[in-house]
Design an enzyme around this catalytic site. Structure first.
Site: not given
Length: 318
Positions: A143-145, A245
């Site tokens: 998952i994204d930072r 996003r």
């Protein structure tokens, strides 16, 4: 404290590593050793399988005896993780579930899942420092930072293979919570928009909707409405980079505090809520346990920042 002098190691291959390439096996066994050195000792024949030379692409079988020559592994205390002991200790506090096969954490926002791209510390490096006795720890997914929430790590290669197969067959159910700009239409339940990844001169990755991109699908459900925002449950069917996003941005409802795809005016409207991070949280993950075959549902609570934001938005509605 100095490490003991390296010695020859002999490892007998079990079903856990069956069909794994020898070069990948060595990268796990020799953590801290540069890849270039691993390939060099393979080429020189210093690695032996059943007393014979092998090529990097050789696939291990049960019963193989692997001879590993003395190789000095970088000591843990020299690793950048040692400067991040507070973060490492913090990971212990966010473990949601753990057994002999898997470990699941509620990843905090702002921590990458792995080091690289100028980052010396990531979740996986932290967990390896936290569990030094674990011979195998690998990310099942990413998952994204900036995103928080459920993240699964495999503690056995067999578990990693089984969970990757579930991902490939789209048998994992992932649900995220996202706070987006404006009044999301309840009629908008699915976005299917192909995504194309671009790398800017700065090295930053940016994704956009483009007809030449990869097929991408996200399903949406309205959870709660506020004066100028909507809380969505987003369930990605595909797993593209920045998918939720970009799909919300494509619908003209960007996610709050998204520094790449967001809307600064929307962010300013939320300033009084104390929100200072991307409002995207991996809330829930459903999968089949790789060994017991039990159906697992792991839920990750929202952090205090996200909880406070929602509380204040609810007060504004009254």
């Amino acid at each position: 404290m100095k490490a003991n002098s390296p010695q020859v190691k002999f490892i007998t291959i079990t079903a856990e590593n069956e069909q794994q390439r020898i070069d990948n096996f060595l990268r796990t066994e020799l953590k801290g050793v540069p890849k270039s050195l691993i390939y060099r000792i393979l080429r020189k024949g210093e690695i032996r399988v059943n007393k014979k030379r092998v090529k990097p692409e050789y696939k291990l079988v049960v019963g193989d005896e692997v001879r590993i020559p003395p190789v000095r592994v970088a000591e843990r205390n020299d690793h950048p993780v040692s400067a991040k002991l507070d973060k490492v200790a913090g990971l212990e506090q966010v473990i949601l579930y753990e057994d002999d096969d898997i470990l699941v954490i509620n990843k905090p926002s702002g921590i990458a899942v792995h080091g690289g791209s100028g980052l010396t510390f990531g979740v996986i490096e932290g967990l390896r420092a936290l569990r030094p006795q674990a011979r195998f720890l690998e990310l099942v997914h990413r998952i994204d930072r900036e995103t928080s929430g459920v993240l699964v790590v495999a503690k056995k290669r067999s578990a990693l293979r089984a969970l990757h197969e579930q991902l490939r067959l789209k048998q994992m159910q992932k649900d995220y919570l996202a706070l987006v700009k404006g009044n999301w239409s309840s009629a908008c339940k699915v976005i299917q928009a192909p995504l194309l990844k671009n790398t800017l001169q700065s090295g930053e990755r940016v994704v956009r909707v483009h007809r030449e991109g990869k097929p991408s699908e996200t399903r949406f459900k309205v959870e709660e409405r506020f004066q100028f925002a909507t809380l969505l449950r987003a369930s990605p069917i595909t797993g593209r980079t920045h998918q939720i996003r970009v799909h919300t941005q494509h619908a003209d409802h960007p996610i709050a505090y998204d520094d790449r795809y967001g809307d600064r005016n929307f962010d300013r409207l939320l300033a009084d809520t104390g929100l200072n991070r991307l409002f995207l949280h991996a809330l829930q993950l459903q999968f089949i346990h790789p060994r017991t075959e039990e159906k697992m549902t792991i839920v990750a609570p929202l952090d205090n920042t996200l909880q406070q934001c929602l509380t204040l938005l609810r007060q504004q509605k009254q």
